[in-house]
Each structure stands twice: as C-alpha cells, then as structure tokens.
Scaffold this motif. Structure first.
Motif, PDB file in Angstrom:
ATOM      1  N   THR A 108      19.312  -3.420  -6.913  1.00 15.64           N
ATOM      2  CA  THR A 108      19.242  -2.030  -6.451  1.00 15.64           C
ATOM      3  C   THR A 108      17.802  -1.610  -6.192  1.00 15.64           C
ATOM      4  OG1 THR A 108      19.397  -1.379  -8.793  1.00 15.64           O
ATOM      5  CG2 THR A 108      21.409  -1.276  -7.491  1.00 15.64           C
ATOM      6  N   SER A 109      16.868  -2.079  -7.013  1.00 11.40           N
ATOM      7  CA  SER A 109      15.453  -1.821  -6.741  1.00 11.40           C
ATOM      8  C   SER A 109      15.016  -2.514  -5.455  1.00 11.40           C
ATOM      9  CB  SER A 109      14.587  -2.313  -7.907  1.00 11.40           C
ATOM     10  OG  SER A 109      14.946  -1.701  -9.117  1.00 11.40           O
ATOM     11  N   TYR A 110      15.505  -3.721  -5.274  1.00 12.11           N
ATOM     12  CA  TYR A 110      15.211  -4.520  -4.080  1.00 12.11           C
ATOM     13  C   TYR A 110      15.670  -3.773  -2.829  1.00 12.11           C
ATOM     14  CZ  TYR A 110      15.126  -9.168  -1.619  1.00 12.11           C
ATOM     15  OH  TYR A 110      14.886 -10.236  -0.791  1.00 12.11           O
ATOM     16  N   ARG A 111      16.859  -3.167  -2.874  1.00 10.20           N
ATOM     17  CA  ARG A 111      17.361  -2.375  -1.743  1.00 10.20           C
ATOM     18  C   ARG A 111      16.356  -1.299  -1.338  1.00 10.20           C
ATOM     19  NH1 ARG A 111      23.173  -0.742  -4.409  1.00 10.20           N
ATOM     20  NH2 ARG A 111      24.056  -2.852  -4.501  1.00 10.20           N
ATOM     21  N   LEU A 112      15.871  -0.589  -2.351  1.00 12.17           N
ATOM     22  CA  LEU A 112      14.957   0.524  -2.064  1.00 12.17           C
ATOM     23  C   LEU A 112      13.629   0.026  -1.515  1.00 12.17           C
ATOM     24  CD1 LEU A 112      15.231   3.652  -2.452  1.00 12.17           C
ATOM     25  CD2 LEU A 112      17.076   2.285  -3.381  1.00 12.17           C
ATOM     26  N   ARG A 113      13.126  -1.068  -2.054  1.00 15.24           N
ATOM     27  CA  ARG A 113      11.864  -1.606  -1.535  1.00 15.24           C
ATOM     28  C   ARG A 113      11.998  -1.961  -0.058  1.00 15.24           C
ATOM     29  NH1 ARG A 113      11.914  -4.766  -6.514  1.00 15.24           N
ATOM     30  NH2 ARG A 113      12.358  -6.669  -5.318  1.00 15.24           N
ATOM     31  N   ILE A 114      13.127  -2.567   0.309  1.00 16.67           N
ATOM     32  CA  ILE A 114      13.345  -2.900   1.717  1.00 16.67           C
ATOM     33  C   ILE A 114      13.362  -1.638   2.565  1.00 16.67           C
ATOM     34  CG2 ILE A 114      14.949  -3.875   3.395  1.00 16.67           C
ATOM     35  CD1 ILE A 114      15.960  -5.726   1.122  1.00 16.67           C
ATOM     36  N   ALA A 115      14.127  -0.658   2.147  1.00 15.73           N
ATOM     37  CA  ALA A 115      14.275   0.568   2.930  1.00 15.73           C
ATOM     38  C   ALA A 115      12.940   1.292   3.094  1.00 15.73           C
ATOM     39  CB  ALA A 115      15.296   1.494   2.268  1.00 15.73           C
ATOM     40  N   LEU A 116      12.184   1.384   2.025  1.00 16.28           N
ATOM     41  CA  LEU A 116      10.881   2.046   2.109  1.00 16.28           C
ATOM     42  C   LEU A 116       9.967   1.287   3.057  1.00 16.28           C
ATOM     43  CD1 LEU A 116      10.510   2.892  -1.679  1.00 16.28           C
ATOM     44  CD2 LEU A 116      10.706   4.569   0.164  1.00 16.28           C
ATOM     45  N   PRO A 119      15.329   5.067  11.659  1.00 15.23           N
ATOM     46  CA  PRO A 119      16.577   5.308  10.920  1.00 15.23           C
ATOM     47  C   PRO A 119      17.233   4.035  10.396  1.00 15.23           C
ATOM     48  CG  PRO A 119      16.922   5.571  13.281  1.00 15.23           C
ATOM     49  CD  PRO A 119      15.440   5.454  13.082  1.00 15.23           C
ATOM     50  N   LEU A 120      17.871   4.161   9.243  1.00 15.42           N
ATOM     51  CA  LEU A 120      18.631   3.069   8.644  1.00 15.42           C
ATOM     52  C   LEU A 120      20.049   3.017   9.191  1.00 15.42           C
ATOM     53  CD1 LEU A 120      17.586   3.507   4.888  1.00 15.42           C
ATOM     54  CD2 LEU A 120      16.603   1.933   6.575  1.00 15.42           C
ATOM     55  N   LEU A 121      20.530   4.133   9.698  1.00 14.27           N
ATOM     56  CA  LEU A 121      21.881   4.230  10.246  1.00 14.27           C
ATOM     57  C   LEU A 121      21.809   4.514  11.746  1.00 14.27           C
ATOM     58  CD1 LEU A 121      23.520   6.315   7.406  1.00 14.27           C
ATOM     59  CD2 LEU A 121      24.290   4.046   8.136  1.00 14.27           C
ATOM     60  N   PRO A 122      22.702   3.923  12.529  1.00 11.13           N
ATOM     61  CA  PRO A 122      22.709   4.167  13.984  1.00 11.13           C
ATOM     62  C   PRO A 122      23.212   5.574  14.305  1.00 11.13           C
ATOM     63  CG  PRO A 122      24.546   2.772  13.356  1.00 11.13           C
ATOM     64  CD  PRO A 122      23.709   2.941  12.121  1.00 11.13           C
ATOM     65  N   ARG A 123      23.035   5.990  15.533  1.00 12.51           N
ATOM     66  CA  ARG A 123      23.418   7.345  15.933  1.00 12.51           C
ATOM     67  C   ARG A 123      24.923   7.492  16.127  1.00 12.51           C
ATOM     68  NH1 ARG A 123      19.457  10.716  17.754  1.00 12.51           N
ATOM     69  NH2 ARG A 123      20.957  11.782  19.090  1.00 12.51           N
ATOM     70  N   ASP A 124      25.575   6.489  16.682  1.00  8.82           N
ATOM     71  CA  ASP A 124      27.003   6.570  16.985  1.00  8.82           C
ATOM     72  C   ASP A 124      27.824   6.643  15.695  1.00  8.82           C
ATOM     73  OD1 ASP A 124      29.314   6.108  19.006  1.00  8.82           O
ATOM     74  OD2 ASP A 124      29.660   4.629  17.416  1.00  8.82           O
ATOM     75  N   VAL A 125      28.783   7.554  15.642  1.00  8.52           N
ATOM     76  CA  VAL A 125      29.540   7.778  14.419  1.00  8.52           C
ATOM     77  C   VAL A 125      30.346   6.555  14.008  1.00  8.52           C
ATOM     78  CG1 VAL A 125      31.527   8.805  15.615  1.00  8.52           C
ATOM     79  CG2 VAL A 125      31.067   9.404  13.224  1.00  8.52           C
ATOM     80  N   GLU A 141      30.600   0.892   5.803  1.00 10.14           N
ATOM     81  CA  GLU A 141      31.712   0.091   5.282  1.00 10.14           C
ATOM     82  C   GLU A 141      31.215  -1.227   4.703  1.00 10.14           C
ATOM     83  OE1 GLU A 141      35.229  -2.729   6.981  1.00 10.14           O
ATOM     84  OE2 GLU A 141      34.923  -0.851   8.048  1.00 10.14           O
ATOM     85  N   LEU A 142      30.399  -1.935   5.456  1.00  5.47           N
ATOM     86  CA  LEU A 142      29.914  -3.231   5.005  1.00  5.47           C
ATOM     87  C   LEU A 142      28.946  -3.103   3.829  1.00  5.47           C
ATOM     88  CD1 LEU A 142      29.416  -4.985   8.454  1.00  5.47           C
ATOM     89  CD2 LEU A 142      31.256  -5.322   6.808  1.00  5.47           C
ATOM     90  N   ALA A 143      28.077  -2.100   3.888  1.00  7.64           N
ATOM     91  CA  ALA A 143      27.145  -1.901   2.775  1.00  7.64           C
ATOM     92  C   ALA A 143      27.881  -1.533   1.495  1.00  7.64           C
ATOM     93  CB  ALA A 143      26.126  -0.816   3.133  1.00  7.64           C
ATOM     94  N   GLY A 153      18.967  -2.357   9.050  1.00  2.77           N
ATOM     95  CA  GLY A 153      19.161  -1.000   8.543  1.00  2.77           C
ATOM     96  C   GLY A 153      19.850  -1.017   7.192  1.00  2.77           C
ATOM     97  N   LEU A 154      20.711  -0.045   6.979  1.00  2.00           N
ATOM     98  CA  LEU A 154      21.368   0.130   5.681  1.00  2.00           C
ATOM     99  C   LEU A 154      22.065  -1.145   5.219  1.00  2.00           C
ATOM    100  CD1 LEU A 154      22.316   2.183   3.425  1.00  2.00           C
ATOM    101  CD2 LEU A 154      24.388   2.449   4.801  1.00  2.00           C
ATOM    102  N   PHE A 155      22.846  -1.752   6.097  1.00  3.66           N
ATOM    103  CA  PHE A 155      23.602  -2.941   5.707  1.00  3.66           C
ATOM    104  C   PHE A 155      22.681  -4.056   5.237  1.00  3.66           C
ATOM    105  CE2 PHE A 155      25.374  -7.084   7.264  1.00  3.66           C
ATOM    106  CZ  PHE A 155      26.257  -7.267   6.205  1.00  3.66           C
ATOM    107  N   GLU A 156      21.640  -4.328   5.979  1.00  7.70           N
ATOM    108  CA  GLU A 156      20.732  -5.417   5.609  1.00  7.70           C
ATOM    109  C   GLU A 156      19.982  -5.107   4.310  1.00  7.70           C
ATOM    110  OE1 GLU A 156      21.764  -5.877   9.826  1.00  7.70           O
ATOM    111  OE2 GLU A 156      21.036  -4.174   8.673  1.00  7.70           O
ATOM    112  N   CYS A 157      19.696  -3.823   4.072  1.00  7.03           N
ATOM    113  CA  CYS A 157      19.051  -3.439   2.808  1.00  7.03           C
ATOM    114  C   CYS A 157      19.904  -3.819   1.610  1.00  7.03           C
ATOM    115  CB  CYS A 157      18.799  -1.929   2.766  1.00  7.03           C
ATOM    116  SG  CYS A 157      17.500  -1.326   3.866  1.00  7.03           S
TER     117      CYS A 157
END
Length: 214
Positions: free
Chosen positions: A11-19, A80-86, A94-96, A159-163
């Motif tokens: 979970t820490s690793y996720r945040l480091r990637i996102a930051l 952005p971590l998430l794409p624009r299209d809903v 879903e995958l994350a 983005g989010l999924f890869e994080c």
C-alpha cells in the motif's frame, strides 16, 4: 507532504508510484512494520487504523491507500491517474479494486504472521496460501485485459491500475508465483519497470530497505 510508510508495504508502494506519476515532492517517514512501530501510541494518534501508509499534508493526515489515490487525483488533477471517459474510469477502478480488495486482505503481513505463528502452519503452507489467492484473482484480471486487448498499459499511460498492480506483482514474485499464464499482466509489468516513477518507487530503492528481513 510526508508519506509515512514501509519500504515493502504494497500500500505504501502504491502511493509512492502515484506521487511519482504526478510529480509531487514528498518526505518519506519510515514506519517499521516488523518492529511494530505502526501499533505504537504515537503512530496511532497519527493514524488510528494502525497501518501504513498515512499521508500528512498541512497538518491533516489521510489514511487508506485507495482513498488516498482517489483524493490525490481530485486534489492534483494534472497528470491524472484515471481517464476522462466514464466507462474507462470504471474499467480502471474495477481492475484496481479486484487486486486491492480480493488480495490485500488475505495476503497482508498480519494475516501471514497469524497463519504461521498462531496457527502453526509451515512456511511452505503459507506460500501455498499466497499462491492460491494470487492465481484466483490474477486469472480474472488477465481475462479482462485480454478482452480489452491491453498493450503496455491499461490505457495510453500508467495510472490507478498500474499503481495497484505493480506492488502485487512484486509480492507475487517474492512468493515464487507462476506468472507464465498472464502475458498481459507481465507485459504491463515490463513496461512499468522502465518508467522512472516506478523505478523510484520500487522497494529496493527505498532508504529504509532492510535486505536481511522479510
């Protein structure tokens, strides 16, 4: 901005990637999970859940990694971590969430310690537990990626999924999980390994790394 975390915590690793993906500067504050620092009264005043990560910004502390990832995307909309299209946003979530909700709970450190220390399971049995749950969820994620004909990333950029994915793949390899049947997952993994944000966030590159400890 301070990130309270542990070098090998997924979970820490996720945040480091996102930051890193967002280009945000932060100070790392090590919380040693093996020594129980997360259970100390001092740390629980910071994060009452007694876990990592905790993100401290301007006197406020944010906990729970998935909630923090969403908050980061809303508070720092550049890169952005998430794409624009809903529909694409749903696919990413879903995958994350499949990984975050189905795998993190049964495979995190307290559960593995309980299996071994309290219930008396041998390490080989704990490893078999780990591999069972990895395969169960990775099969579904791989199928979704195949449906989408995913390339190097789920979308055009990580983005989010890869994080969420990369820390779980790191752990899967630690437990010698067989990943040969997941060509989409491992292709994304290979691409992420070349990305600077993922390189900087990797556990092996953290100042609090402890090579001789689990």
């Amino acid at each position: 901005m301070k990130l309270h975390g542990y070098w090998r915590s997924s979970t820490s690793y996720r945040l480091r990637i996102a930051l890193g993906l967002k280009g945000l500067e932060y100070e790392q504050v090590a919380v040693n999970l093996l020594d129980g620092e997360q259970r100390s009264a001092e740390y629980r005043r910071l994060n009452p859940y007694g876990g990592v990560p905790a993100l401290e910004i301007d006197g406020r502390v944010y906990a729970q990694s998935m909630a923090i990832l969403e908050w980061l995307d809303e508070s720092f909309p550049d890169r952005p971590l998430l794409p624009r299209d809903v529909e694409d946003r749903f696919a990413s979530r879903e995958l994350a969430m499949a990984i975050a909700t189905e795998l993190h709970a049964p495979l995190n450190l307290p559960v593995l310690q309980y299996l071994k220390r309290d219930l008396g399971h041998a390490q080989a049995e704990v490893d078999a537990w780990y591999r069972h749950w990895i395969a169960r969820t990775f099969e579904g994620v791989e199928a979704r990626l195949a449906e989408r004909e995913a390339g190097d990333y789920l979308f055009d950029a990580p983005g989010l999924f890869e994080c969420v994915l990369m820390p779980q793949l790191y752990n899967a390899r630690r437990f010698s999980c067989d990943l040969d049947g997941y060509p989409h997952l491992t292709r994304i993994e290979a691409a992420c390994r070349e990305h600077p944000a993922f390189v900087a966030a990797h556990p092996d590159n953290q100042a609090d790394r402890q090579p001789d400890r689990t």
